[in-house]
Design an enzyme around this catalytic site. Structure first.
Site, PDB file in Angstrom:
ATOM      1  CE  LYS A  37     -23.465  45.413  47.095  1.00 57.17           C
ATOM      2  NZ  LYS A  37     -23.389  46.559  47.276  1.00 57.17           N
ATOM      3  CE  LYS A  85     -22.525  51.346  46.269  1.00 54.52           C
ATOM      4  NZ  LYS A  85     -23.618  50.217  46.656  1.00 54.52           N
TER       5      LYS A  85
END
Length: 174
Positions: A47, A122
């Site tokens: 991811k 993030k």
């Protein structure tokens, strides 16, 4: 958000393969792509690698579209040319960051919805930590991380990450 509603998410899953097999049916209700990546942590690794590439390509698409517009090109024409040429990427052909080029994407809705700039920052931070821990050079990932961190500090935190186009347009006026 749109991909989640449409059931088009990609799930990258790490863990015990038998547990993945048990959960796969449930995951396919929410995502069209469910990929077993290996041991615990490998799904997260996939991811953050995917999102780092996405951030880099979105910044590149935004810069390219901005330059083309400043050179007098119609943004829809430029997008058409890019999308039939070697510059084609998801950020240009599916999620173009320029308002008015595409319908149904955050740039057509004042950058509302989609994947937030804060979330991108993030994920890029996680990629940076991983790159440091593995001694992997990621200069473009580092630059993209800085761009998205600055965007968060300058009021773009709640906007979709494609608002990097708007951010660059505003920065040029300083």
């Amino acid at each position: 958000v749109g991909a989640a509603r449409a059931g088009n998410l990609t799930f990258m899953v790490g863990g015990v393969e038998q547990e993945f097999d048990a959960a796969k049916e449930l995951l396919t209700c929410m995502g069209s792509n469910v990929v077993y990546c290996g041991e615990v942590g490998t799904g997260q690794a996939a991811k953050i690698c995917n999102n780092m590439l996405l951030a880099i390509s979105m910044v590149g698409t935004a810069e390219t579209m901005n330059l083309g517009i400043r050179l007098g090109l119609d943004p829809k024409l430029l997008a058409k040319i890019l999308n039939m040429s070697s510059g084609r990427c998801w950020s240009s052909d599916t999620y173009n960051p320029v308002p008015g080029v595409m319908e149904g994407v955050p740039s057509a809705n004042n950058y509302q919805g989609g994947f937030g700039t804060t979330l991108m920052a993030k994920d890029l931070g996680l990629a940076q930590i991983s790159a440091t821990n593995t001694k992997t050079p990621v200069p473009l990932g580092s630059l993209a991380h800085q761009v998205y961190r600055i965007m968060c500090a300058k009021g773009y935190a709640q906007k979709d990450f494609s608002s990097v186009f708007q951010f660059l347009r505003e920065e040029e006026n300083l």
